[in-house]
Design a protein around this motif. Sequence first.
Motif, mmCIF file in Angstrom:
data_model
loop_
_atom_site.group_PDB
_atom_site.id
_atom_site.type_symbol
_atom_site.label_atom_id
_atom_site.label_comp_id
_atom_site.label_asym_id
_atom_site.label_seq_id
_atom_site.Cartn_x
_atom_site.Cartn_y
_atom_site.Cartn_z
ATOM 1 N N GLU A 57 75.807 36.894 11.636
ATOM 2 C CA GLU A 57 74.516 36.962 10.952
ATOM 3 C C GLU A 57 73.552 37.872 11.713
ATOM 4 O O GLU A 57 72.856 38.701 11.112
ATOM 5 N N ALA A 58 73.520 37.726 13.035
ATOM 6 C CA ALA A 58 72.632 38.569 13.839
ATOM 7 C C ALA A 58 73.062 40.031 13.767
ATOM 8 O O ALA A 58 72.221 40.937 13.707
ATOM 9 N N LEU A 59 74.372 40.267 13.768
ATOM 10 C CA LEU A 59 74.867 41.642 13.674
ATOM 11 C C LEU A 59 74.536 42.256 12.325
ATOM 12 O O LEU A 59 74.375 43.472 12.210
ATOM 13 N N GLY A 60 74.437 41.419 11.304
ATOM 14 C CA GLY A 60 74.032 41.924 9.997
ATOM 15 C C GLY A 60 72.594 42.395 9.989
ATOM 16 O O GLY A 60 72.238 43.326 9.257
ATOM 17 N N ASP A 61 71.755 41.761 10.802
ATOM 18 C CA ASP A 61 70.355 42.177 10.907
ATOM 19 C C ASP A 61 70.199 43.381 11.828
ATOM 20 O O ASP A 61 69.403 44.283 11.555
ATOM 21 N N LYS A 62 70.926 43.372 12.931
ATOM 22 C CA LYS A 62 70.858 44.483 13.894
ATOM 23 C C LYS A 62 72.227 44.622 14.543
ATOM 24 O O LYS A 62 72.655 43.759 15.305
ATOM 25 N N PHE A 63 72.911 45.694 14.219
ATOM 26 C CA PHE A 63 74.260 45.901 14.747
ATOM 27 C C PHE A 63 74.165 46.355 16.205
ATOM 28 O O PHE A 63 73.557 47.378 16.504
ATOM 29 N N VAL A 64 74.742 45.575 17.108
ATOM 30 C CA VAL A 64 74.645 45.842 18.543
ATOM 31 C C VAL A 64 75.990 46.332 19.055
ATOM 32 O O VAL A 64 76.994 45.619 18.968
ATOM 33 N N LEU A 65 75.999 47.530 19.573
ATOM 34 C CA LEU A 65 77.224 48.175 20.026
ATOM 35 C C LEU A 65 77.103 48.536 21.496
ATOM 36 O O LEU A 65 76.113 49.132 21.922
ATOM 37 N N LEU A 66 78.102 48.176 22.279
ATOM 38 C CA LEU A 66 78.195 48.658 23.653
ATOM 39 C C LEU A 66 78.942 49.982 23.612
ATOM 40 O O LEU A 66 80.138 50.010 23.302
#
Length: 300
Positions: free
Chosen positions: A224-233
């Motif tokens: 759900e959080a990744l849907g709001d802001k996709f966080v990529l290393l």
Amino acid sequence: MTTTSEPIVADGIVVVDKPAGLTSHTVVARVRRLAGTRKVGHAGTLDPMATGVLVVGVNRATRLLGHLQLADKSYDATLLLGSTTTTDDAEGSLVTTASPEAVAAVSDEAIAVAVEDYRGEISQIPSKVSAIKVDGKRAYERVRAGEEIELKARSVTISRYDVLAVRRVEQGLEIDISVDCSSGTYIRALARDLGAQLGVGGHLTALRRTRVGGFDLSAAHTLEALGDKFVLLPIAEVAAETFPRFDADADQEVAIRTGRPLAGLKLTEGETAMFAPDGTFLALYAPHGPLAKPSAVFVG
């Protein structure tokens, strides 16, 4: 760290906090949609009932997954002593139930003593519903087809096995544990074997993976959080933090981009991350006698 709410085409690692009820394959499918690319893969499958850290590679980072040091893992789990199931966990059918008297006779001290036998290097027979292949077919597929199978014991290492709490409940004895272990360790088998050793049977009722290699829950994000802001290393950041770093000059960069061996480099044993003068992650190289040769090249 790169963040974006738009579909991306970058190369990197996404650390997902997998929810219960989803397969690892389903998580990968969700990440594909969020990342806007088909090139997504994961390292270290989690059962549907399990939650926690699932390391996912995006684009060229899918090829990096096999080179990352992901063998050591950590889990928090709850075991229920007093009954066994067909799957060694709560999703299976009940097989045996110990008498209330037998369960009551298991003391906290007996549990602590029994746990000692599972610390260090141990021989463990995986659960019959594991993903291990037997004659080319997954063990769980054979079991679900009604076949009787016998899996061979394998050596695994339990570097930490802490008993956090023991609760006496109507169903039996609930035990919360926290474990650091090597790849290939089955926490369901730990529950099964501890219950068997104490004479009352046991199975796993909850499992949360808290760490895979250097990736832990502090870096994990829900779907759900990744849907709001996709966080990529970014792949370069992961490579620099995971491997020794070598910064190539312009001539060396040309050779590395085409995977040519390099002479005169004093690389440490194992793999070294090779970077271009502009900071681009190029490849992983390892020493081979007088030469440094590529293990994997990540640029075209």
